[in-house]
Scaffold this motif. Structure first.
Motif, PDB file in Angstrom:
ATOM      1  N   TRP A   1      -7.700  14.749  -0.121  1.00  0.00           N
ATOM      2  CA  TRP A   1      -7.705  14.160  -0.546  1.00  0.00           C
ATOM      3  C   TRP A   1      -5.813  13.727  -0.459  1.00  0.00           C
ATOM      4  O   TRP A   1      -4.980  13.807   0.265  1.00  0.00           O
ATOM      5  CB  TRP A   1      -8.049  13.289  -1.455  1.00  0.00           C
TER       6      TRP A   1
ATOM      7  N   PHE B   1      -3.994  15.332   2.723  1.00  0.00           N
ATOM      8  CA  PHE B   1      -4.100  14.171   3.584  1.00  0.00           C
ATOM      9  C   PHE B   1      -3.590  12.747   2.808  1.00  0.00           C
ATOM     10  O   PHE B   1      -3.629  12.256   4.079  1.00  0.00           O
ATOM     11  CB  PHE B   1      -4.983  13.952   4.450  1.00  0.00           C
ATOM     12  N   ASP B   2      -3.189  12.887   1.555  1.00  0.00           N
ATOM     13  CA  ASP B   2      -3.108  11.650   1.396  1.00  0.00           C
ATOM     14  C   ASP B   2      -1.664  10.770   2.546  1.00  0.00           C
ATOM     15  O   ASP B   2      -2.130   9.401   2.593  1.00  0.00           O
ATOM     16  CB  ASP B   2      -2.390  10.982   0.004  1.00  0.00           C
ATOM     17  N   GLY B   3      -0.291  11.439   2.594  1.00  0.00           N
ATOM     18  CA  GLY B   3       0.170  10.739   3.356  1.00  0.00           C
ATOM     19  C   GLY B   3      -0.140  10.751   4.584  1.00  0.00           C
ATOM     20  O   GLY B   3       0.326   9.245   5.065  1.00  0.00           O
ATOM     21  N   GLU B   4      -0.630  10.969   5.824  1.00  0.00           N
ATOM     22  CA  GLU B   4      -1.239  11.118   6.445  1.00  0.00           C
ATOM     23  C   GLU B   4      -2.117   9.488   6.558  1.00  0.00           C
ATOM     24  O   GLU B   4      -2.206   8.968   6.954  1.00  0.00           O
ATOM     25  CB  GLU B   4      -2.446  11.654   6.801  1.00  0.00           C
ATOM     26  N   LEU B   5      -3.281   9.730   5.125  1.00  0.00           N
ATOM     27  CA  LEU B   5      -4.455   8.517   5.315  1.00  0.00           C
ATOM     28  C   LEU B   5      -3.557   7.250   4.419  1.00  0.00           C
ATOM     29  O   LEU B   5      -4.526   6.336   5.498  1.00  0.00           O
ATOM     30  CB  LEU B   5      -5.083   9.062   4.006  1.00  0.00           C
ATOM     31  N   SER B   6      -3.094   7.436   4.281  1.00  0.00           N
ATOM     32  CA  SER B   6      -1.762   6.347   4.058  1.00  0.00           C
ATOM     33  C   SER B   6      -1.493   5.699   4.468  1.00  0.00           C
ATOM     34  O   SER B   6      -1.337   4.116   5.116  1.00  0.00           O
ATOM     35  CB  SER B   6      -0.779   6.250   2.721  1.00  0.00           C
ATOM     36  N   LYS B   7      -0.651   6.544   5.857  1.00  0.00           N
ATOM     37  CA  LYS B   7      -0.296   6.163   6.989  1.00  0.00           C
ATOM     38  C   LYS B   7      -1.486   4.933   8.082  1.00  0.00           C
ATOM     39  O   LYS B   7      -1.331   4.118   8.598  1.00  0.00           O
ATOM     40  CB  LYS B   7       0.249   6.733   8.044  1.00  0.00           C
ATOM     41  N   LEU B   8      -2.713   5.275   7.913  1.00  0.00           N
ATOM     42  CA  LEU B   8      -3.598   4.932   8.328  1.00  0.00           C
ATOM     43  C   LEU B   8      -4.484   4.036   8.256  1.00  0.00           C
ATOM     44  O   LEU B   8      -5.242   2.978   8.633  1.00  0.00           O
ATOM     45  CB  LEU B   8      -4.550   6.094   9.187  1.00  0.00           C
TER      46      LEU B   8
ATOM     47  N   GLN C   1      -6.233   3.973   5.361  1.00  0.00           N
ATOM     48  CA  GLN C   1      -7.791   4.732   4.652  1.00  0.00           C
ATOM     49  C   GLN C   1      -7.651   5.399   3.286  1.00  0.00           C
ATOM     50  O   GLN C   1      -8.742   5.657   3.370  1.00  0.00           O
ATOM     51  CB  GLN C   1      -7.751   6.236   5.513  1.00  0.00           C
TER      52      GLN C   1
END
Length: 91
Positions: free
Chosen positions: A38, A41-48, A50
């Protein structure tokens, strides 16, 4: 164990404690791995959109872990109470 020598309440508590401690071990490892993923990849998950789902799972896992710790501590006390005094004959 055979029917001649059935499990005692102490045996059942000890077996349950063993299983709960194994669950605690795997739970802790899973939470650590999920947290690492988490954080990476927090940045990517936030953009998605998720990140909230993962945060929710992490909170629920933490609550489970806390409850597991409480039950283990309580059963450790029960186990101690069920153990015969040192000078008592077995059985």
């Amino acid at each position: 164990m055979s029917e001649e020598n059935p499990k005692t309440p102490l045996d059942h508590v000890a077996d349950t404690l063993s299983q709960l401690k194994e669950m605690r071990h795997y739970s802790k490892n899973n939470v650590e791995l999920l947290t690492t993923q988490w954080l990476m990849f927090d940045g990517e998950l936030s953009k998605l959109k998720q990140a909230g789902k993962i945060e929710n799972l992490m909170m629920r896992q933490s609550e489970f872990h806390d409850a597991l710790e409480t039950v283990i501590a309580e059963l450790e006390e029960v186990k101690t109470e069920l153990q015969p005094p040192p000078d008592a004959p077995p059985g």
